[in-house]
Design an enzyme around this catalytic site. Structure first.
Site, mmCIF file in Angstrom:
data_model
loop_
_atom_site.group_PDB
_atom_site.id
_atom_site.type_symbol
_atom_site.label_atom_id
_atom_site.label_comp_id
_atom_site.label_asym_id
_atom_site.label_seq_id
_atom_site.Cartn_x
_atom_site.Cartn_y
_atom_site.Cartn_z
ATOM 1 N N ASP A 58 32.434 -108.669 -20.048
ATOM 2 C CA ASP A 58 31.262 -107.900 -20.462
ATOM 3 C C ASP A 58 31.738 -106.686 -21.229
ATOM 4 O O ASP A 58 32.817 -106.145 -20.974
ATOM 5 C CB ASP A 58 30.360 -107.531 -19.282
ATOM 6 C CG ASP A 58 31.038 -106.664 -18.252
ATOM 7 O OD1 ASP A 58 31.229 -105.461 -18.521
ATOM 8 O OD2 ASP A 58 31.376 -107.186 -17.169
ATOM 9 N N ASP A 149 21.813 -103.884 -14.921
ATOM 10 C CA ASP A 149 22.917 -103.192 -14.258
ATOM 11 C C ASP A 149 22.336 -102.066 -13.413
ATOM 12 O O ASP A 149 21.813 -101.075 -13.928
ATOM 13 C CB ASP A 149 23.851 -102.654 -15.348
ATOM 14 C CG ASP A 149 24.992 -101.816 -14.809
ATOM 15 O OD1 ASP A 149 25.040 -101.560 -13.602
ATOM 16 O OD2 ASP A 149 25.846 -101.400 -15.622
ATOM 17 N N GLU A 151 23.458 -99.439 -10.656
ATOM 18 C CA GLU A 151 24.631 -98.851 -9.999
ATOM 19 C C GLU A 151 24.499 -97.333 -9.965
ATOM 20 O O GLU A 151 23.492 -96.757 -10.389
ATOM 21 C CB GLU A 151 25.905 -99.270 -10.727
ATOM 22 C CG GLU A 151 25.964 -98.852 -12.186
ATOM 23 C CD GLU A 151 27.302 -99.158 -12.822
ATOM 24 O OE1 GLU A 151 28.277 -98.455 -12.489
ATOM 25 O OE2 GLU A 151 27.368 -100.096 -13.647
#
Length: 400
Positions: A58, A149, A151
């Protein structure tokens, strides 16, 4: 995906400057480090985890610090897939996204877009729409489902969990993921780390139907967040943008045909046969599906072949090759199973249960009961059992 942050208390008020923390999109997929840390170790030195064969990477704008990405070299190095950061928050677009997305596909990789979530924006639907509007998702055989994503914040002074309570965080994620699914018809993949997910969502276990990309830079796969029993992708090593060709490294949990099923136009999987454990005979769509299913055949022909179709939300449907029709738990499971339906509704959905001995069992959505090879396979299959015994176990056999 960047995880560097200064720890704060749950529910702490967000700094006024947080929304503008990184106008250039400072977040990238780096959830495998502990809160407050940034990893700089080169991913190319990390060993590929045992038991995994399908590799990918990625990337984000950070990976252009030393110039363009050599996508043919990435493919030649063995990568089969890539995720490219597209957006962050409500306004940031990765200026290299379109370039990388097209070049990675041209190199033969399966490619998906990812979004760095900013729950501090407090508007998950707008954020999800911004992502999908820029993600270039296509219902083709080379575009992977999008990924979000989720996080730790990356800017100095950021509050833990973006200042949201566990209830607020769970609600934000649900609204975001629901909106993506409404837009593209597929569940979005969730990238996270257990050390973030469990404390920030209060161990929310309701997202297990979404494919999971788990981050953990360890020799063995890290513990999974609440709600998941397996990972789809494991980001096992972080890249180092200061080192040429050092990108975050991922492995897919499965083979290449399984990876293709994450695309917008999944490749048709090989049909399967179901062999009853109780008598070692194959289930047949009797009379080309005109009669109830029964486990009484000693070999596999056209009438013993079924497509296992993803019916969404963790369910599958069985479509008989003999007539192209779906198996139904007739009368809400009160009548024998028969392959005579042209579409999938509540009675045509089943949950596949993986048993410890390698067999599977099928639980009908219609009534929550298990399919049984009645009378050791001498009577038609029916979904009427409340527990799994020998008669409720089947082997899933690939037919090609």
């Amino acid at each position: 995906m960047s995880a560097g942050l200064a720890l704060g208390a749950l529910g702490m008020a967000q700094p006024a400057s947080a929304a503008d923390a990184a106008p250039d999109g400072g977040g990238h997929a780096n959830a495998g480090v502990k809160p407050g840390a940034r990893t700089t170790s080169a991913s190319t030195s990390a060993a590929i985890p045992a038991g995994y064969t399908i590799r990918g990477i990625d990337v984000s704008s950070h990976d252009h610090n030393l110039g363009p990405i050599d996508w043919p070299a990435v493919a030649a190095g063995g990568a089969k897939f890539a995720y490219v950061k597209a957006t962050e928050g409500h306004t940031y677009r990765n200026p290299y996204f379109a370039e990388d997305y097209a070049a990675a596909k041209a190199a033969g990789l399966l490619v998906g877009a990812y979004h760095f979530a900013r729950p501090d924006g407090r508007d998950p639907v707008t954020e999800a729409n911004f992502f999908i509007d820029n993600a270039q998702f296509a219902k083709d055989s080379q575009t992977l489902v999008p990924m979000v994503d989720i996080e730790w914040p990356y800017w100095s002074g950021a509050p833990t969990c973006y200042g949201l309570t566990t209830t607020e965080m769970s609600a934000w994620i649900k609204s975001f993921t629901d909106q993506v699914k409404a837009r593209i018809g597929r569940p979005v993949m969730i990238y996270t780390n257990t050390n973030y997910w469990n404390p920030c969502t209060g161990n929310n276990a309701s997202f297990g139907a979404n494919p999971l990309d788990i981050a953990g830079y360890t020799a063995t796969r890290p513990p999974l967040p609440a709600g998941w029993t397996t990972e789809t992708i494991w980001q096992y090593a972080a890249g180092d943008p200061s080192t040429p060709g050092s990108y975050s490294q991922n492995v897919f949990n499965g083979d290449y045909p399984a990876l293709t099923r994450l695309t917008g136009a999944p490749a048709v999987a090989a049909p399967i046969a179901l062999r009853a454990r109780i008598n070692s005979r194959y289930v047949v769509a009797e009379s080309a599906g005109a009669k109830p299913l029964i486990a009484n055949r000693t070999s596999v022909g056209l009438w013993e072949q079924f497509d296992m179709v993803d019916a969404g939300d963790g369910f599958v449907a069985l479509r008989a090759r003999a007539n192209g029709r779906y198996v139904v738990a007739e009368s809400g499971g009160a009548q024998p199973l028969i392959a005579n339906r042209t579409s999938v509704g509540a009675w045509e959905k089943f949950t596949v249960i993986d048993n410890a001995d390698g067999s599977i069992s099928l639980r009908a959505n219609a009534n929550g009961r298990y399919v049984v090879a009645e009378n050791a396979g001498t009577q038609p299959l029916i979904a009427n059992r409340t527990s799994i015994g020998p008669w409720e176990k089947f082997d899933r056999i690939a037919t090609s």
